[in-house]
Design a protein around this motif. Structure first.
Motif, PDB file in Angstrom:
ATOM      1  N   THR A 185      16.489 -29.653 -22.605  1.00 46.28           N
ATOM      2  CA  THR A 185      17.006 -28.535 -23.390  1.00 46.28           C
ATOM      3  C   THR A 185      18.189 -27.929 -22.645  1.00 46.28           C
ATOM      4  O   THR A 185      18.588 -28.407 -21.570  1.00 46.28           O
ATOM      5  CB  THR A 185      15.913 -27.481 -23.623  1.00 46.28           C
ATOM      6  OG1 THR A 185      16.408 -26.474 -24.507  1.00 46.28           O
ATOM      7  CG2 THR A 185      15.469 -26.846 -22.327  1.00 46.28           C
ATOM      8  N   THR A 186      18.729 -26.854 -23.206  1.00 45.12           N
ATOM      9  CA  THR A 186      19.839 -26.149 -22.581  1.00 45.12           C
ATOM     10  C   THR A 186      19.349 -24.842 -21.974  1.00 45.12           C
ATOM     11  O   THR A 186      18.237 -24.392 -22.248  1.00 45.12           O
ATOM     12  CB  THR A 186      20.948 -25.875 -23.604  1.00 45.12           C
ATOM     13  OG1 THR A 186      20.419 -25.052 -24.656  1.00 45.12           O
ATOM     14  CG2 THR A 186      21.455 -27.175 -24.200  1.00 45.12           C
ATOM     15  N   ASP A 187      20.203 -24.245 -21.176  1.00 46.74           N
ATOM     16  CA  ASP A 187      19.835 -22.989 -20.539  1.00 46.74           C
ATOM     17  C   ASP A 187      19.651 -21.885 -21.576  1.00 46.74           C
ATOM     18  O   ASP A 187      18.707 -21.100 -21.497  1.00 46.74           O
ATOM     19  CB  ASP A 187      20.916 -22.604 -19.534  1.00 46.74           C
ATOM     20  CG  ASP A 187      20.495 -21.424 -18.666  1.00 46.74           C
ATOM     21  OD1 ASP A 187      19.277 -21.174 -18.568  1.00 46.74           O
ATOM     22  OD2 ASP A 187      21.377 -20.755 -18.092  1.00 46.74           O
ATOM     23  N   ALA A 188      20.536 -21.833 -22.566  1.00 49.74           N
ATOM     24  CA  ALA A 188      20.432 -20.800 -23.598  1.00 49.74           C
ATOM     25  C   ALA A 188      19.179 -20.992 -24.444  1.00 49.74           C
ATOM     26  O   ALA A 188      18.516 -20.023 -24.812  1.00 49.74           O
ATOM     27  CB  ALA A 188      21.677 -20.813 -24.479  1.00 49.74           C
ATOM     28  N   CYS A 189      18.849 -22.232 -24.743  1.00 49.06           N
ATOM     29  CA  CYS A 189      17.658 -22.492 -25.555  1.00 49.06           C
ATOM     30  C   CYS A 189      16.390 -22.177 -24.774  1.00 49.06           C
ATOM     31  O   CYS A 189      15.428 -21.637 -25.331  1.00 49.06           O
ATOM     32  CB  CYS A 189      17.652 -23.939 -26.030  1.00 49.06           C
ATOM     33  SG  CYS A 189      16.267 -24.372 -27.088  1.00 49.06           S
ATOM     34  N   GLN A 190      16.365 -22.481 -23.489  1.00 50.68           N
ATOM     35  CA  GLN A 190      15.174 -22.217 -22.694  1.00 50.68           C
ATOM     36  C   GLN A 190      14.920 -20.720 -22.566  1.00 50.68           C
ATOM     37  O   GLN A 190      13.769 -20.276 -22.544  1.00 50.68           O
ATOM     38  CB  GLN A 190      15.311 -22.850 -21.316  1.00 50.68           C
ATOM     39  CG  GLN A 190      14.036 -22.776 -20.481  1.00 50.68           C
ATOM     40  CD  GLN A 190      14.253 -23.231 -19.060  1.00 50.68           C
ATOM     41  OE1 GLN A 190      15.339 -23.018 -18.501  1.00 50.68           O
ATOM     42  NE2 GLN A 190      13.238 -23.851 -18.465  1.00 50.68           N
ATOM     43  N   LYS A 191      15.969 -19.928 -22.486  1.00 53.69           N
ATOM     44  CA  LYS A 191      15.788 -18.485 -22.388  1.00 53.69           C
ATOM     45  C   LYS A 191      15.175 -17.911 -23.657  1.00 53.69           C
ATOM     46  O   LYS A 191      14.504 -16.879 -23.609  1.00 53.69           O
ATOM     47  CB  LYS A 191      17.128 -17.816 -22.096  1.00 53.69           C
ATOM     48  CG  LYS A 191      17.661 -18.099 -20.700  1.00 53.69           C
ATOM     49  CD  LYS A 191      19.000 -17.406 -20.477  1.00 53.69           C
ATOM     50  CE  LYS A 191      19.519 -17.678 -19.067  1.00 53.69           C
ATOM     51  NZ  LYS A 191      20.841 -17.039 -18.811  1.00 53.69           N
ATOM     52  N   GLY A 192      15.402 -18.545 -24.767  1.00 49.43           N
ATOM     53  CA  GLY A 192      14.841 -18.063 -26.017  1.00 49.43           C
ATOM     54  C   GLY A 192      13.441 -18.532 -26.305  1.00 49.43           C
ATOM     55  O   GLY A 192      12.823 -18.071 -27.274  1.00 49.43           O
ATOM     56  N   LEU A 193      12.887 -19.448 -25.502  1.00 46.68           N
ATOM     57  CA  LEU A 193      11.529 -19.936 -25.718  1.00 46.68           C
ATOM     58  C   LEU A 193      10.512 -18.920 -25.207  1.00 46.68           C
ATOM     59  O   LEU A 193      10.788 -18.174 -24.271  1.00 46.68           O
ATOM     60  CB  LEU A 193      11.331 -21.279 -25.005  1.00 46.68           C
ATOM     61  CG  LEU A 193      12.167 -22.457 -25.512  1.00 46.68           C
ATOM     62  CD1 LEU A 193      11.940 -23.685 -24.634  1.00 46.68           C
ATOM     63  CD2 LEU A 193      11.853 -22.770 -26.960  1.00 46.68           C
ATOM     64  N   PRO A 194       9.315 -18.875 -25.800  1.00 42.83           N
ATOM     65  CA  PRO A 194       8.270 -17.962 -25.307  1.00 42.83           C
ATOM     66  C   PRO A 194       7.892 -18.300 -23.873  1.00 42.83           C
ATOM     67  O   PRO A 194       7.786 -19.462 -23.495  1.00 42.83           O
ATOM     68  CB  PRO A 194       7.105 -18.201 -26.280  1.00 42.83           C
ATOM     69  CG  PRO A 194       7.735 -18.789 -27.496  1.00 42.83           C
ATOM     70  CD  PRO A 194       8.905 -19.582 -27.019  1.00 42.83           C
ATOM     71  N   LYS A 195       7.696 -17.259 -23.086  1.00 41.95           N
ATOM     72  CA  LYS A 195       7.405 -17.427 -21.665  1.00 41.95           C
ATOM     73  C   LYS A 195       5.988 -16.961 -21.348  1.00 41.95           C
ATOM     74  O   LYS A 195       5.434 -16.081 -22.006  1.00 41.95           O
ATOM     75  CB  LYS A 195       8.386 -16.621 -20.808  1.00 41.95           C
ATOM     76  CG  LYS A 195       9.840 -16.989 -21.010  1.00 41.95           C
ATOM     77  CD  LYS A 195      10.129 -18.398 -20.540  1.00 41.95           C
ATOM     78  CE  LYS A 195      11.631 -18.680 -20.497  1.00 41.95           C
ATOM     79  NZ  LYS A 195      12.300 -18.462 -21.789  1.00 41.95           N
TER      80      LYS A 195
END
Length: 797
Positions: free
Chosen positions: A449-459
């Motif tokens: 994935t990308t950095d921007a997409c990973q930041k938007g995933l639930p943590k």
């Protein structure tokens, strides 16, 4: 002391006292009050009307009368008015009552009672004093709490001679003594008679005899009621019992009559236990014709196919002598090294501006970095995390086609199998659970994935990406430039993408909601790119505007794969931009002078709604407008409406080229423009009545019960197409019959990943003639599309 065998005359009670007694008995029957509390409250209500005091002269008791609720009788007897001779209490004189009791006792003595067959209660030991002799009055409460007396009478006392037969009956017991006691409304088997009167009636040594059977005494009130014709009002409604219920003797499972004071739930349980648990064996072999489903008989007047058996339609042969690249990765390496500045892909933002243009040189270098990182820099317990042939998930949003393209070709160079999926929005998304099942069956352990997409995933609480419901444990790798490692100069990928190995897996969601993965081999991938290049006439440096999803279906085949083979420039229109400006794709066609456009009928419809006021729009540069509605390739209304509006703005009728596709067969058919040798477009007006029976009947457009369809073009080069019956053996259909389209080509998918059973029935179908002869020595692939084949084109309906 007065003789205790002398009966007391009935005492009239006020209405409110009778109502209080009825409510008190109802509470006792439902278990809301104990027996002791019931007797205490009942004695308190009757104390002022019936003073049963031991040692009082019977003449005083006989002279005592209760005139009404306003006067008390506890102080002593008072003068009462003489009762009329027609009073109902005359029916309860002592002689009549004594005769009825004697007759009932004689009747029950003659009757032979069954021997005890059930266990006697050893937990409850009751004395004879707890039993009431069977000579209770006609107003006795042993008839059940469902009957309410109109007049309350005192309990006539019997002599010792009348008690002895009943004592014999008690000591003998019955087979249902424990049942009768447990189903009685009063705990401990006590009837509602006053215990003080009962204890006074039992004298002698028999009064101290203890028994371990607490059977209820025989009910003799039924016969007494019949003799005296005593009428009693019924309760209007009782919980759990229907109105008018007046049965006084019930039968247990053993057939022995018991007292009627049995709750409806217990009686229902007894009736259920008397029924057998399962029907006899012979009833399983009796056909119940009333429950058999009616077999729908075919309508004798329904239309039937009358044409001859169809023949297999063969597509044009693949071009010979064309310098095709040996593989797709060879084409990428060629353009990346010889034409590094040539634009490959342009991504737009939600405002319609170009945010980044990926060149072929950047695509090649970044793909090499990713392939080297995947194979050499990812370790788990000092071992490589990935091996050639492993599956890797690609999680990229629809607004980032550049990084998806890098990840896809990076996996191909590393000889890994990419599995493109949608970005999960929530942890418990129902759709992502099915995708998780696909990832688990494919053995996916890494997601790109990308950095921007990973930041938007639930943590999770640890800060890492949470484990989605139904997903296997995944490691996430961000593939932005700073996270990749540049390979050494002497390192070269060893991928061989021209064989039969799996190139990528495309997910498919069935009608039932399940998700399966369709495997596409390297050979099929190369053949698909060649066939599309020949069918669509793609050439180098052409510009293609893509509105479809670039991760799957036609958007992937044209915008990511075939475009790289031919060094084309793709303008990717994100879905968010289409929602904000539905006319954006037409504007990009004008600004970039695009030669081809890839859209759906919905995009054409949205453009019609937003085209008002746009006068500087021109579509004269288009030579192919590919309408790729895989599930609705016959959307002729949108095509006709779009042509009527934009024909005056440079759009030619022959430019509109519908196509049909499916995840299993990839591209099934595509219409060619006339400059590529394609026939003119065809339309057909079919009867809806005939189509409902799978038969093709030409009709007129004036009727409302017709369907106008258009052809979806011709078969791909090198492919064979036929139509078979949907159910049962795949027999060839007739020329005027609708069936499932099947394709035999090197461009189709190869299998459902990990599902060998349905793979054989879908990807290895062998159509046969009416005589059972196979039509070809090569297997066919079922497309899941219904349609028919004309002289030179294919139509879906």
């Amino acid at each position: 002391m007065a003789d205790r065998g002398c009966p007391l005359e009935a005492v009239p009670l006020p209405a409110e006292v009778r109502e209080s007694l009825a409510e008190l008995e109802l509470e006792l029957s439902e278990g809301d009050i104990t027996q002791k509390g019931y007797e205490k409250k009942r004695a308190k209500l009757l104390a002022r009307y019936i003073p049963l005091i031991q040692g009082v002269d019977p003449s005083l008791q006989a002279e005592s009368r209760v005139p009404g609720p306003s006067q008390t009788t506890a102080a002593g007897p008072k003068q009462q008015k003489p009762r009329p001779t027609s009073s109902r209490d005359e029916r309860f004189r002592s002689d009549v009552h004594t005769e009825a009791v004697q007759a009932a006792l004689a009747k029950y003595k003659e009757r032979k009672m069954p021997m005890p067959s059930k266990r006697r209660s050893v937990l409850v030991h009751s004395s004879v004093e707890t039993y009431t002799p069977p000579d209770t009055s006609s107003a006795s409460e042993d008839e059940g709490s469902l009957r309410r007396p109109g007049r309350l009478t005192s309990t006539p006392l019997q002599s010792h001679s009348n008690i002895e037969p009943w004592l014999d009956r008690v000591t003998q017991g019955s087979s249902t003594s424990s049942s009768a006691s447990s189903t009685s409304s009063h705990p401990g088997g006590r009837p509602a008679a006053a215990p003080s009167a009962t204890a006074a009636a039992l004298t002698g040594p028999a009064a101290h005899a203890h028994i371990d059977v607490h059977s209820a005494p025989p009910d003799v009130t039924t016969g007494l009621v019949e003799l005296s014709h005593c009428e009693r009002p019924q309760l209007a409604s009782v919980r759990g019992v229907t109105r008018g219920y007046s049965g006084s003797v019930l039968e247990t499972a053993g057939g022995v009559p018991v007292n009627s004071r049995v709750s409806s739930k217990i009686q229902q349980l007894l009736n259920t236990l008397k029924r057998p648990k399962r029907p006899p064996l012979r009833e399983f072999f009796v056909d119940d014709f009333e429950e058999l489903l009616e077999v729908q008989q075919p309508d004798p007047n329904q239309p039937k196919p009358e044409g001859s058996q169809m023949v297999v339609l063969k597509g044009e042969p693949l071009a010979v002598g064309v310098p095709w690249p040996p593989s797709l990765l060879a084409a990428l390496q060629r353009w990346g090294t010889t034409q590094p500045k040539a634009p490959c892909l342009t991504a737009l933002d939600t405002a319609g501006k170009a945010v980044y243009t990926l060149t072929y040189g950047k695509l090649w270098s970044r793909s090499l970095k990713l392939a080297y990182t995947l194979l050499n820099k990812l370790t788990s317990k000092n071992e490589p995390l990935l091996k050639p042939g492993d599956r890797v998930a690609l999680v990229f949003p629809n607004s980032d086609p550049v990084m998806f393209m890098v990840a896809f070709y990076g996996c191909l160079l590393a000889d890994l199998v990419p599995v493109p999926i949608e970005v999960p929005l929530t942890r418990k998304d129902a759709g992502s659970q099915q995708v998780g099942f696909l990832l688990g069956s494919c053995g996916v352990a890494l997601a790109l994935t990308t950095d921007a997409c990973q930041k938007g995933l639930p943590k999770a609480q640890t800060g890492e990406v949470t484990t989605f419901k139904g997903w296997p444990p995944l490691s996430w790798l961000v593939i932005d430039g700073k996270h990749l490692t540049k390979p050494p100069r002497d390192w070269h990928p060893q991928a061989q993408d021209a064989g039969t190995g799996t190139a990528y897996i495309e997910y498919k969601t069935s009608k039932e909601g399940s998700t399966v993965g369709v495997t596409v081999s390297h050979a099929s991938l190369l053949a698909q790119c060649r066939a599309l290049t020949q069918a669509c006439g793609y050439s180098e440096a052409e510009t293609l505007t893509n509105v479809l999803d670039f991760k799957r279906d036609a958007g992937l085949w044209h915008g990511v794969l075939t475009s790289v083979m031919n060094r084309m420039h793709v303008i990717s229109i994100p879905y968010a931009l289409m929602k904000a400006n539905p006319l954006s794709w037409i504007q990009k066609v004008c600004s970039y002078k695009a030669r081809a456009a890839l859209v759906k009928s919905r995009d054409m419809h949205w453009s019609l709604l937003a085209q008002r006021g746009q006068r500087d729009v021109s579509l004269s540069s288009l030579r192919m407008l590919i309408v790729a509605d895989g599930a609705n390739p016959w959307s002729i209304s949108s095509c006709d409406a779009f042509l009527n509006v934009f024909q005056s703005r440079g759009l030619r009728p022959e430019v509109i080229c519908p196509c049909a596709s499916s995840p299993e067969a990839l591209t099934v058919a595509v219409r060619r423009p006339p400059d590529l040798g394609g026939p003119p477009p065809r339309k057909a007006v079919l009867s809806m009545n005939g189509l409902s029976f799978g038969v093709i009947r030409v009709d007129t457009e004036e009727k409302l019960s017709v369907l106008t369809v258009q052809d979806v073009g011709q078969a791909l080069p090198g492919a064979d197409v036929c139509v078979v019956k949907v159910d049962g053996t795949p027999y060839l259909c007739k020329t005027d019959e609708v069936g499932e389209i099947c394709v035999s080509s090197s461009t189709t998918g190869t299998a459902y990943y990990g599902l060998l059973g349905i793979t054989k029935s879908v990807f290895e179908t062998v159509p046969v003639t009416a005589g059972g002869v196979p039509v070809s020595d090569r297997p066919f692939t079922r497309t899941g599309l219904l349609g028919f084949i004309g002289p030179v084109s294919i139509s879906c309906c």
